[in-house]
Design a protein around this motif. Structure first.
Motif, PDB file in Angstrom:
ATOM      1  N   VAL A 200       0.855  -1.188   0.000  1.00 37.08           N
ATOM      2  CA  VAL A 200       0.000   0.000   0.000  1.00 37.08           C
ATOM      3  C   VAL A 200       0.892   1.238   0.000  1.00 37.08           C
ATOM      4  O   VAL A 200       1.737   1.410   0.890  1.00 37.08           O
ATOM      5  CB  VAL A 200      -0.934   0.028   1.218  1.00 37.08           C
ATOM      6  N   PHE A 201       0.723   2.083  -1.009  1.00 34.18           N
ATOM      7  CA  PHE A 201       1.443   3.357  -1.081  1.00 34.18           C
ATOM      8  C   PHE A 201       0.875   4.316  -0.041  1.00 34.18           C
ATOM      9  O   PHE A 201      -0.339   4.469   0.085  1.00 34.18           O
ATOM     10  CB  PHE A 201       1.300   3.948  -2.479  1.00 34.18           C
ATOM     11  N   LEU A 202       1.759   4.976   0.711  1.00 31.00           N
ATOM     12  CA  LEU A 202       1.311   5.957   1.695  1.00 31.00           C
ATOM     13  C   LEU A 202       1.631   7.386   1.273  1.00 31.00           C
ATOM     14  O   LEU A 202       0.770   8.257   1.325  1.00 31.00           O
ATOM     15  CB  LEU A 202       1.956   5.675   3.061  1.00 31.00           C
ATOM     16  N   GLN A 203       2.889   7.627   0.846  1.00 31.45           N
ATOM     17  CA  GLN A 203       3.286   8.991   0.516  1.00 31.45           C
ATOM     18  C   GLN A 203       4.576   8.994  -0.307  1.00 31.45           C
ATOM     19  O   GLN A 203       5.367   8.056  -0.234  1.00 31.45           O
ATOM     20  CB  GLN A 203       3.495   9.809   1.801  1.00 31.45           C
ATOM     21  N   PRO A 284       2.775  10.867   8.906  1.00 29.98           N
ATOM     22  CA  PRO A 284       1.542  11.135   9.658  1.00 29.98           C
ATOM     23  C   PRO A 284       1.010  12.554   9.452  1.00 29.98           C
ATOM     24  O   PRO A 284      -0.203  12.747   9.352  1.00 29.98           O
ATOM     25  CB  PRO A 284       1.974  10.926  11.117  1.00 29.98           C
ATOM     26  N   CYS A 285       1.907  13.544   9.384  1.00 33.15           N
ATOM     27  CA  CYS A 285       1.457  14.928   9.184  1.00 33.15           C
ATOM     28  C   CYS A 285       0.825  15.114   7.811  1.00 33.15           C
ATOM     29  O   CYS A 285      -0.210  15.766   7.679  1.00 33.15           O
ATOM     30  CB  CYS A 285       2.630  15.887   9.330  1.00 33.15           C
ATOM     31  N   SER A 286       1.456  14.569   6.770  1.00 33.38           N
ATOM     32  CA  SER A 286       1.024  14.848   5.396  1.00 33.38           C
ATOM     33  C   SER A 286      -0.118  13.952   4.925  1.00 33.38           C
ATOM     34  O   SER A 286      -0.742  14.245   3.907  1.00 33.38           O
ATOM     35  CB  SER A 286       2.208  14.710   4.437  1.00 33.38           C
ATOM     36  N   THR A 287      -0.373  12.858   5.635  1.00 32.06           N
ATOM     37  CA  THR A 287      -1.447  11.938   5.228  1.00 32.06           C
ATOM     38  C   THR A 287      -2.549  11.789   6.268  1.00 32.06           C
ATOM     39  O   THR A 287      -3.657  11.363   5.929  1.00 32.06           O
ATOM     40  CB  THR A 287      -0.888  10.530   4.960  1.00 32.06           C
ATOM     41  N   GLY A 288      -2.238  12.099   7.519  1.00 25.69           N
ATOM     42  CA  GLY A 288      -3.192  11.849   8.599  1.00 25.69           C
ATOM     43  C   GLY A 288      -3.190  10.408   9.063  1.00 25.69           C
ATOM     44  O   GLY A 288      -3.955  10.036   9.957  1.00 25.69           O
ATOM     45  N   LEU A 289      -2.325   9.567   8.461  1.00 29.44           N
ATOM     46  CA  LEU A 289      -2.266   8.142   8.792  1.00 29.44           C
ATOM     47  C   LEU A 289      -1.157   7.869   9.817  1.00 29.44           C
ATOM     48  O   LEU A 289      -0.104   8.499   9.773  1.00 29.44           O
ATOM     49  CB  LEU A 289      -2.011   7.317   7.533  1.00 29.44           C
ATOM     50  N   PRO A 312      -4.588  16.283   6.941  1.00 27.81           N
ATOM     51  CA  PRO A 312      -3.262  16.374   6.318  1.00 27.81           C
ATOM     52  C   PRO A 312      -2.793  17.815   6.127  1.00 27.81           C
ATOM     53  O   PRO A 312      -3.582  18.708   5.812  1.00 27.81           O
ATOM     54  CB  PRO A 312      -3.472  15.680   4.973  1.00 27.81           C
ATOM     55  N   VAL A 313      -1.493  18.009   6.332  1.00 28.78           N
ATOM     56  CA  VAL A 313      -0.867  19.312   6.116  1.00 28.78           C
ATOM     57  C   VAL A 313       0.443  19.095   5.351  1.00 28.78           C
ATOM     58  O   VAL A 313       0.896  17.965   5.192  1.00 28.78           O
ATOM     59  CB  VAL A 313      -0.562  20.029   7.452  1.00 28.78           C
ATOM     60  N   THR A 314       1.034  20.177   4.862  1.00 28.88           N
ATOM     61  CA  THR A 314       2.367  20.090   4.292  1.00 28.88           C
ATOM     62  C   THR A 314       3.379  20.012   5.439  1.00 28.88           C
ATOM     63  O   THR A 314       3.303  20.782   6.399  1.00 28.88           O
ATOM     64  CB  THR A 314       2.679  21.318   3.420  1.00 28.88           C
ATOM     65  N   ALA A 315       4.320  19.084   5.338  1.00 29.76           N
ATOM     66  CA  ALA A 315       5.318  18.901   6.399  1.00 29.76           C
ATOM     67  C   ALA A 315       6.707  18.856   5.777  1.00 29.76           C
ATOM     68  O   ALA A 315       6.898  18.294   4.700  1.00 29.76           O
ATOM     69  CB  ALA A 315       5.040  17.612   7.167  1.00 29.76           C
ATOM     70  N   THR A 366       8.767  21.451  10.247  1.00 25.47           N
ATOM     71  CA  THR A 366       7.812  22.549  10.122  1.00 25.47           C
ATOM     72  C   THR A 366       6.557  22.061   9.400  1.00 25.47           C
ATOM     73  O   THR A 366       6.614  21.122   8.600  1.00 25.47           O
ATOM     74  CB  THR A 366       8.406  23.732   9.332  1.00 25.47           C
ATOM     75  N   ILE A 367       5.447  22.694   9.692  1.00 24.00           N
ATOM     76  CA  ILE A 367       4.177  22.332   9.058  1.00 24.00           C
ATOM     77  C   ILE A 367       3.488  23.584   8.528  1.00 24.00           C
ATOM     78  O   ILE A 367       3.640  24.682   9.056  1.00 24.00           O
ATOM     79  CB  ILE A 367       3.234  21.593  10.032  1.00 24.00           C
ATOM     80  N   GLU A 368       2.731  23.393   7.435  1.00 19.41           N
ATOM     81  CA  GLU A 368       1.941  24.448   6.826  1.00 19.41           C
ATOM     82  C   GLU A 368       0.569  23.879   6.483  1.00 19.41           C
ATOM     83  O   GLU A 368       0.486  22.857   5.787  1.00 19.41           O
ATOM     84  CB  GLU A 368       2.600  24.952   5.543  1.00 19.41           C
ATOM     85  N   PRO A 369      -0.506  24.482   6.975  1.00 22.69           N
ATOM     86  CA  PRO A 369      -1.843  23.974   6.662  1.00 22.69           C
ATOM     87  C   PRO A 369      -2.136  23.933   5.175  1.00 22.69           C
ATOM     88  O   PRO A 369      -2.843  23.058   4.688  1.00 22.69           O
ATOM     89  CB  PRO A 369      -2.772  24.952   7.396  1.00 22.69           C
ATOM     90  N   ASN A 370      -1.590  24.878   4.387  1.00 18.76           N
ATOM     91  CA  ASN A 370      -1.820  24.923   2.943  1.00 18.76           C
ATOM     92  C   ASN A 370      -0.972  23.879   2.256  1.00 18.76           C
ATOM     93  O   ASN A 370       0.244  23.997   2.192  1.00 18.76           O
ATOM     94  CB  ASN A 370      -1.491  26.319   2.398  1.00 18.76           C
ATOM     95  N   ARG A 371      -1.600  22.820   1.727  1.00 18.12           N
ATOM     96  CA  ARG A 371      -0.868  21.709   1.138  1.00 18.12           C
ATOM     97  C   ARG A 371      -0.199  22.054  -0.186  1.00 18.12           C
ATOM     98  O   ARG A 371       0.565  21.289  -0.721  1.00 18.12           O
ATOM     99  CB  ARG A 371      -1.795  20.490   0.954  1.00 18.12           C
TER     100      ARG A 371
END
Length: 372
Positions: A200-203, A284-289, A312-315, A366-371
């Motif tokens: 299974v591809f995640l990211q 986990p940050c970029s996929t929510g998984l 999910p966010v940009t990480a 770092t994280i950014e809400p805008n993906r």
């Protein structure tokens, strides 16, 4: 009664795994050389045994009565994980898979046999430089059994190759060195989870490095920005590589390059979660998984849970190699602390002494809400 999970390694890389296991109500039994690492203190039970002592660890795990065994971000640890699991009939990859996925010479042969888009490669010593006559320069010289940019160099002549081979041999556990065609293009990694042979591809992760000659990784960002058509072709190539290496269980980290024409070059695949906080933090940050939880569930033979735990966010991970990097981090920490998710293994006293990925001066996420 709590289930017992053995974890190989106690460094900051293993800490998310230990904490997640405890969060899930598991009893953690951690094995590692005593080095004052965080996992020594977070484990329910810590055993000061080197991670390469697989026979001793197997006997101890048998006496403890573990229900599963795992590790993240370490090829060396996976040799012991798979060995112990094989001996105790627990879920893991096979011993043949261990050989194929931890030795890059064996890996290249498996890729070639399966028809993967890999590169030309040869095992070499300083006395065999004539083997390079059939290659196109420049070449990559690297140890066959290390990761984290250790011992790797880009060379343009036999004279440079001879020096690089000596260095790579000193870095190699088995003094085994490879010379390979240099794959052109932008570098990415593909993060997957497998169970019962199904992948299974995640990211996908976009990777930044120092470039030639040593290609030390300076940062990663997720999502990668790859378009859907290219990503579909990458998945197909990576899944073929996973099958070639007989990876059936747990996390995998596949490194690839994509050139300007969209051609895919498979560099290597590790039968474990990507290090440098890729699997434990960015995915986990970029996929929510919850990728770390998936590793544990694979080790225990539990069905995988693909429920999103967060939005999910940009990480992005940023590694500190220079004083300039450090000042950028301190400036961000002061002006926009809300953008910093976590600071990992920060040692500013190491600035200026980085030779590979193992001795960088720190990392921050770092994280950014805008993906976008």
């Amino acid at each position: 009664m709590k289930k017992k999970l053995a974890i190989i390694g106690a460094s900051y890389l293993q800490l998310p795994l230990i904490l997640k296991a405890k969060e899930k109500g598991l009893e953690t039994h951690v094995f590692a050389w005593k080095a004052n690492d965080p996992g020594e203190y977070e484990a329910d039970f810590f055993y000061p045994v080197s991670i390469v002592e697989k026979e001793e660890i197997e006997q101890m795990c048998r006496e403890i009565g573990i229900d599963g065994i795992c590790s993240i971000a370490s090829d060396l640890a996976m040799e012991t994980v798979n060995y112990v699991a094989d001996r105790l009939n627990l879920p893991a990859n096979s011993l043949e898979c261990t050989k194929l996925s931890t030795n890059k010479h064996e890996m290249r042969q498996a890729f070639e046999k399966a028809g993967c888009s890999s590169c030309k490669s040869v095992e070499i010593t300083t006395g065999q430089l004539d083997l390079l006559d059939d290659f196109q320069w420049p070449l990559i010289i690297k140890p066959a059994d290390r990761s984290g940019s250790r011992g790797i160099a880009l060379v343009f002549s036999k004279e440079e190759a001879a020096k690089a081979i000596e260095h790579a041999s000193a870095e190699s556990f088995g003094h085994q060195v490879l010379a390979e065609n240099f794959i052109q293009g932008e570098e990415f990694s593909i993060e997957c989870i497998s169970q019962n042979g199904k992948h299974v591809f995640l990211q996908a992760t976009r990777k930044m490095t120092t470039g030639a000659p040593h290609f030390i990784e300076t940062g990663h960002v997720e999502p990668s920005g790859l378009d859907d058509e290219l990503l579909a072709r990458i998945k197909e190539e990576v899944f073929k590589g996973l099958d070639a290496l007989q990876i059936t269980t747990g996390a995998s980290h596949s490194e690839i390059k994509v050139d300007e024409s969209g051609n895919i070059g498979l560099i290597e695949i590790g039968g474990r979660m990507g290090g440098d906080c890729i699997g434990s933090h960015l995915v986990p940050c970029s996929t929510g998984l919850d990728f770390t939880e998936m590793v544990i569930d694979c080790a225990l033979g539990n069905p995988l849970n693909f429920e999103m735990k967060s939005e999910p966010v940009t990480a992005q991970s940023h590694f500190i190699l220079s004083e300039e990097d450090n000042q950028e981090f301190l400036k961000l920490q002061k002006k926009h602390p809300e953008r910093i998710l976590e600071v990992v293994d920060y040692h500013p006293e190491k600035i200026g002494s980085t030779t590979d990925s193992s001795n960088r001066a720190g990392c921050y996420i770092t994280i950014e809400p805008n993906r976008q």
